[in-house]
Design a protein around this motif. Structure first.
Motif, PDB file in Angstrom:
ATOM      1  N   VAL A   1      35.197 -58.246  47.394  1.00 14.43           N
ATOM      2  CA  VAL A   1      35.178 -57.470  46.158  1.00 14.43           C
ATOM      3  C   VAL A   1      36.287 -57.960  45.233  1.00 14.43           C
ATOM      4  N   LEU A   2      36.021 -57.888  43.941  1.00 12.30           N
ATOM      5  CA  LEU A   2      37.006 -58.269  42.927  1.00 12.30           C
ATOM      6  C   LEU A   2      37.549 -57.006  42.264  1.00 12.30           C
ATOM      7  N   VAL A   3      38.859 -56.925  42.113  1.00 13.19           N
ATOM      8  CA  VAL A   3      39.497 -55.770  41.481  1.00 13.19           C
ATOM      9  C   VAL A   3      40.286 -56.243  40.260  1.00 13.19           C
ATOM     10  N   GLY A   4      40.856 -55.272  39.539  1.00 14.75           N
ATOM     11  CA  GLY A   4      41.613 -55.608  38.333  1.00 14.75           C
ATOM     12  C   GLY A   4      40.721 -55.847  37.130  1.00 14.75           C
ATOM     13  N   ASN A   5      39.511 -55.298  37.153  1.00 13.05           N
ATOM     14  CA  ASN A   5      38.559 -55.508  36.060  1.00 13.05           C
ATOM     15  C   ASN A   5      38.846 -54.610  34.851  1.00 13.05           C
ATOM     16  N   CYS A   6      38.280 -54.982  33.727  1.00 13.55           N
ATOM     17  CA  CYS A   6      38.312 -54.167  32.500  1.00 13.55           C
ATOM     18  C   CYS A   6      39.731 -53.829  32.036  1.00 13.55           C
ATOM     19  N   SER A   7      40.682 -54.688  32.331  1.00 13.28           N
ATOM     20  CA  SER A   7      42.084 -54.587  31.900  1.00 13.28           C
ATOM     21  C   SER A   7      42.897 -53.589  32.704  1.00 13.28           C
ATOM     22  N   LEU A   8      42.270 -52.947  33.724  1.00  9.54           N
ATOM     23  CA  LEU A   8      42.976 -51.947  34.524  1.00  9.54           C
ATOM     24  C   LEU A   8      43.171 -52.434  35.952  1.00  9.54           C
ATOM     25  N   GLY A   9      44.339 -52.162  36.515  1.00  9.53           N
ATOM     26  CA  GLY A   9      44.604 -52.588  37.879  1.00  9.53           C
ATOM     27  C   GLY A   9      45.965 -52.126  38.333  1.00  9.53           C
ATOM     28  N   THR A  10      46.367 -52.579  39.510  1.00  8.90           N
ATOM     29  CA  THR A  10      47.600 -52.083  40.109  1.00  8.90           C
ATOM     30  C   THR A  10      48.548 -53.199  40.546  1.00  8.90           C
ATOM     31  N   CYS A  11      48.376 -54.400  40.022  1.00  4.96           N
ATOM     32  CA  CYS A  11      49.208 -55.512  40.498  1.00  4.96           C
ATOM     33  C   CYS A  11      50.666 -55.396  40.066  1.00  4.96           C
ATOM     34  N   PHE A  12      50.974 -54.464  39.144  1.00  6.23           N
ATOM     35  CA  PHE A  12      52.372 -54.226  38.756  1.00  6.23           C
ATOM     36  C   PHE A  12      52.909 -52.930  39.367  1.00  6.23           C
ATOM     37  N   GLY A  13      52.171 -52.385  40.315  1.00 10.07           N
ATOM     38  CA  GLY A  13      52.596 -51.142  40.943  1.00 10.07           C
ATOM     39  C   GLY A  13      52.331 -49.932  40.065  1.00 10.07           C
ATOM     40  N   ALA A  14      53.091 -48.861  40.286  1.00  4.41           N
ATOM     41  CA  ALA A  14      52.860 -47.614  39.556  1.00  4.41           C
ATOM     42  C   ALA A  14      53.335 -47.689  38.109  1.00  4.41           C
ATOM     43  N   GLN A  15      54.310 -48.549  37.798  1.00 10.13           N
ATOM     44  CA  GLN A  15      54.841 -48.756  36.443  1.00 10.13           C
ATOM     45  C   GLN A  15      55.357 -47.466  35.809  1.00 10.13           C
ATOM     46  N   GLU A  16      55.843 -46.545  36.602  1.00  8.72           N
ATOM     47  CA  GLU A  16      56.321 -45.275  36.075  1.00  8.72           C
ATOM     48  C   GLU A  16      57.750 -45.411  35.566  1.00  8.72           C
ATOM     49  N   SER A  17      57.980 -44.932  34.351  1.00  8.15           N
ATOM     50  CA  SER A  17      59.327 -44.946  33.767  1.00  8.15           C
ATOM     51  C   SER A  17      59.377 -44.009  32.588  1.00  8.15           C
ATOM     52  N   GLU A  18      60.508 -43.348  32.420  1.00  7.74           N
ATOM     53  CA  GLU A  18      60.741 -42.466  31.268  1.00  7.74           C
ATOM     54  C   GLU A  18      59.600 -41.478  31.073  1.00  7.74           C
ATOM     55  N   GLY A  19      59.135 -40.910  32.186  1.00  9.06           N
ATOM     56  CA  GLY A  19      58.084 -39.893  32.093  1.00  9.06           C
ATOM     57  C   GLY A  19      56.690 -40.435  31.884  1.00  9.06           C
ATOM     58  N   GLN A  20      56.535 -41.749  31.847  1.00  8.34           N
ATOM     59  CA  GLN A  20      55.215 -42.337  31.635  1.00  8.34           C
ATOM     60  C   GLN A  20      54.534 -42.614  32.970  1.00  8.34           C
ATOM     61  N   GLU A  21      53.224 -42.345  33.021  1.00  8.86           N
ATOM     62  CA  GLU A  21      52.415 -42.567  34.211  1.00  8.86           C
ATOM     63  C   GLU A  21      51.221 -43.456  33.859  1.00  8.86           C
ATOM     64  N   PRO A  22      51.417 -44.738  33.719  1.00  8.57           N
ATOM     65  CA  PRO A  22      50.327 -45.607  33.280  1.00  8.57           C
ATOM     66  C   PRO A  22      49.074 -45.553  34.158  1.00  8.57           C
ATOM     67  N   ILE A  23      49.255 -45.465  35.489  1.00 11.37           N
ATOM     68  CA  ILE A  23      48.091 -45.394  36.370  1.00 11.37           C
ATOM     69  C   ILE A  23      47.259 -44.158  36.050  1.00 11.37           C
ATOM     70  N   VAL A  24      47.925 -43.023  35.922  1.00 11.24           N
ATOM     71  CA  VAL A  24      47.240 -41.776  35.591  1.00 11.24           C
ATOM     72  C   VAL A  24      46.647 -41.848  34.193  1.00 11.24           C
ATOM     73  N   ASP A  25      47.451 -42.322  33.235  1.00 12.67           N
ATOM     74  CA  ASP A  25      47.027 -42.358  31.835  1.00 12.67           C
ATOM     75  C   ASP A  25      45.799 -43.250  31.636  1.00 12.67           C
ATOM     76  N   CYS A  26      45.774 -44.386  32.297  1.00 12.65           N
ATOM     77  CA  CYS A  26      44.708 -45.359  32.051  1.00 12.65           C
ATOM     78  C   CYS A  26      43.460 -45.129  32.892  1.00 12.65           C
ATOM     79  N   PHE A  27      43.630 -44.675  34.123  1.00 10.89           N
ATOM     80  CA  PHE A  27      42.488 -44.584  35.026  1.00 10.89           C
ATOM     81  C   PHE A  27      41.714 -43.270  34.932  1.00 10.89           C
TER      82      PHE A  27
END
Length: 357
Positions: A88-114
């Protein structure tokens, strides 16, 4: 002494070459097919599987999944392998987890984007994000060695997450990158290509929104990129002969065609393998298939020397949704407001439903 590890006997074999299935034996040694034919000797194999009446075919490759999060909590991906898919291929449609959770300063990119793109509850996404121990593409690949994977995994670098990694979430949806930031994106992408990433994924669909306040009316970061930004990043992908995975900008056909010219070897020095996902609405737009084929024919012609291929199912399908929660309803402003609310915000949904305006 046995020369093969495994022998499938009497299977109906489909080899992927487009020919009808035929009954034969298949011998395997060290994970590699080493012999095919009728009546192969059973005593030459350590183990014989009677496959009479069963189909034997190569493991299927699913080129478009969003299993990035599920693989972290259920790495066997049982529902994938039981259908015969082995990669299976992941990281499609500009969304993925190869940078980890990327949480900082109250931002939740995984939650926000997915959340709204994949219709996954925020609580589930936060559970997945807590399992992420890496913060860079190299460690992301390495962590798969610690999982009891069912299928093989390969990944694209997701453009939305790349922008967030370099610019931060707020800046990635509010301004263009500086020259320094763009150079950093190029460097990260080049490093990922050297590690074996498949390429870069972007997205152009108009109903992929962020989910956290105050950005619920903003689309995911990749859609704020300019043509020049994509041209520069895809130059890196082109250099390593990798793949650009994307979706059409369906709001503006001329703009979509313009962006698809990035596949052209004539215009950009070397053809770029481009895989564009599109679900065709055959009822409202019955000629869409011909349009897609026409675009591909033009861009892949000798004149433009492109390598564009559309990802599309070859048959009709239905979409079932759990009430209002479906990406398809993001296309309508009224239902998009409902989806933007938290899943458990019953009062907020009732308030909107009761609003005559």
């Amino acid at each position: 002494m046995a020369q093969w590890d495994l022998l499938f006997s009497g299977a109906t074999v489909f080899d992927g070459e487009g020919t009808p299935g035929r009954v034969e034996d298949v011998a395997v040694n060290s994970g590699v097919i080493v012999a095919r034919g009728l009546n192969l000797p059973h005593d030459a194999a350590k183990k014989v599987i009677d496959a009479k009446g069963k189909w034997l075919l190569p493991g299927m490759l699913d080129i478009h999944t969003h299993l990035d999060l599920e693989v972290e909590v259920a790495p066997a991906l049982d529902e994938v392998v039981r259908h015969g898919t082995t990669t299976v291929l992941v990281g499609n449609c500009s969304l993925g987890t190869c940078f980890g959770a990327q949480e900082s300063e109250g931002q939740e990119p995984i939650v926000d984007c997915f959340t709204r793109v994949e219709n996954i509850p925020k609580a589930v996404l936060r559970t997945c994000a807590k399992k992420m121990t890496w913060d860079n593409p190299e460690d992301y690949l390495a962590h798969f060695d610690t999982l009891n994977l069912g299928p093989n995994i390969a990944a694209f670098v997701p453009h939305s997450m790349l922008r967030i990694e370099v610019m931060g979430l707020e800046a990635s949806i509010s301004r263009a990158p500086t020259e320094v930031e763009l150079q950093k994106m190029e460097a990260i992408l080049e490093g990922a290509m050297k590690l074996g990433y498949l390429g870069l994924s972007t997205d152009g669909l108009p109903f992929h929104y962020l989910s956290n306040d105050p950005h619920t009316e903003k689309r995911i970061p990749t859609q704020f990129a300019s043509f020049n930004e994509l041209r520069r990043l895809l130059k890196v992908v082109r250099k390593y002969d990798r793949v650009w995975q994307t979706t059409p900008i369906i709001e503006n056909r001329l703009k979509a065609l313009f962006y698809f010219t990035l596949t052209s070897g004539r215009l950009f020095g070397k053809p770029l393998k481009t895989s564009a996902l599109s679900a065709m609405e055959m009822t409202a737009a019955p000629k869409s298939a011909k349009l897609f084929l026409g675009v591909a024919k033009l861009l892949n012609s000798k004149l433009l020397d492109g390598r564009l291929h559309f990802q599309a199912l070859g048959t009709n399908f239905r979409v079932w949704s759990d009430g209002i929660v479906s990406p398809l309803f993001e296309e309508l402003s009224s239902t998009a407001e409902l989806i933007a609310l938290e899943y458990d915000d019953y009062e907020g949904r009732q308030r909107l439903m009761g609003n005559a305006e």
